[in-house]
Design a protein around this motif. Structure first.
Motif, PDB file in Angstrom:
ATOM      1  N   CYS A   1     -22.497 -40.199 -68.133  1.00  0.00           N
ATOM      2  CA  CYS A   1     -21.975 -40.868 -69.006  1.00  0.00           C
ATOM      3  C   CYS A   1     -22.562 -41.334 -70.167  1.00  0.00           C
ATOM      4  O   CYS A   1     -23.795 -41.398 -70.231  1.00  0.00           O
ATOM      5  CB  CYS A   1     -20.648 -41.695 -68.572  1.00  0.00           C
ATOM      6  SG  CYS A   1     -21.436 -43.284 -68.065  1.00  0.00           S
TER       7      CYS A   1
ATOM      8  N   CYS B   1     -18.792 -40.160 -62.808  1.00  0.00           N
ATOM      9  CA  CYS B   1     -19.347 -41.788 -62.888  1.00  0.00           C
ATOM     10  C   CYS B   1     -18.588 -42.734 -62.028  1.00  0.00           C
ATOM     11  O   CYS B   1     -17.320 -42.485 -62.173  1.00  0.00           O
ATOM     12  CB  CYS B   1     -19.521 -42.292 -64.422  1.00  0.00           C
ATOM     13  SG  CYS B   1     -20.126 -44.063 -64.618  1.00  0.00           S
TER      14      CYS B   1
ATOM     15  N   HIS C   1     -23.098 -47.231 -63.427  1.00  0.00           N
ATOM     16  CA  HIS C   1     -23.077 -46.032 -64.090  1.00  0.00           C
ATOM     17  C   HIS C   1     -23.895 -45.026 -63.103  1.00  0.00           C
ATOM     18  O   HIS C   1     -24.876 -44.319 -63.535  1.00  0.00           O
ATOM     19  CB  HIS C   1     -23.432 -45.994 -65.555  1.00  0.00           C
ATOM     20  CG  HIS C   1     -22.497 -46.748 -66.365  1.00  0.00           C
ATOM     21  ND1 HIS C   1     -21.225 -46.196 -66.666  1.00  0.00           N
ATOM     22  CD2 HIS C   1     -22.302 -47.934 -66.680  1.00  0.00           C
ATOM     23  CE1 HIS C   1     -20.579 -47.008 -67.464  1.00  0.00           C
ATOM     24  NE2 HIS C   1     -21.405 -48.204 -67.443  1.00  0.00           N
TER      25      HIS C   1
ATOM     26  N   ALA D   1     -18.213 -45.835 -62.459  1.00  0.00           N
ATOM     27  CA  ALA D   1     -17.785 -46.710 -63.408  1.00  0.00           C
ATOM     28  C   ALA D   1     -16.389 -46.220 -64.014  1.00  0.00           C
ATOM     29  O   ALA D   1     -15.245 -47.044 -63.713  1.00  0.00           O
ATOM     30  CB  ALA D   1     -18.690 -47.271 -64.412  1.00  0.00           C
TER      31      ALA D   1
HETATM   32 ZN   LIG Z   1     -20.589 -44.393 -66.773  1.00  0.00          ZN
END
Ligand SMILES: [Zn+2]
Length: 76
Positions: free
Chosen positions: A28, A19, A10, A21
């Motif tokens: 996030c 982000c 992240h 991810a």
């Molecule tokens: Zn994230």
């Protein structure tokens, strides 16, 4: 000074500040949780101010108030 331990998934992807991810706007929910757990509230605010300044340079067209809410409001 110790460096914060943050879940590497992240992390922000510049210059869009999403982000890595999930591609959601950074920070996030998971990034916020990781950051808050990794450092004191004071250190967290300082850290987020620094990133806000960088993000504002990366995204000069975005409304500053939106960035403020996104980067700092949640830090309390
Ligand atoms: Zn994230």
């Amino acid at each position: 000074m110790t460096s914060p331990v943050v879940d590497v998934q992240h992390v922000e992807e510049r210059p869009g500040w999403s982000c890595r991810a999930r591609g959601r706007p950074w920070p996030c929910d998971s990034a916020r949780k990781d950051l808050a757990a990794a450092m004191s509230p004071t250190a967290l605010r300082k850290q987020m101010w620094t990133r806000l300044e960088v993000a504002a340079q990366d995204m000069p067209d975005g409304p500053p108030s939106e960035l403020f809410v996104r980067f700092l409001r949640w830090t309390g």
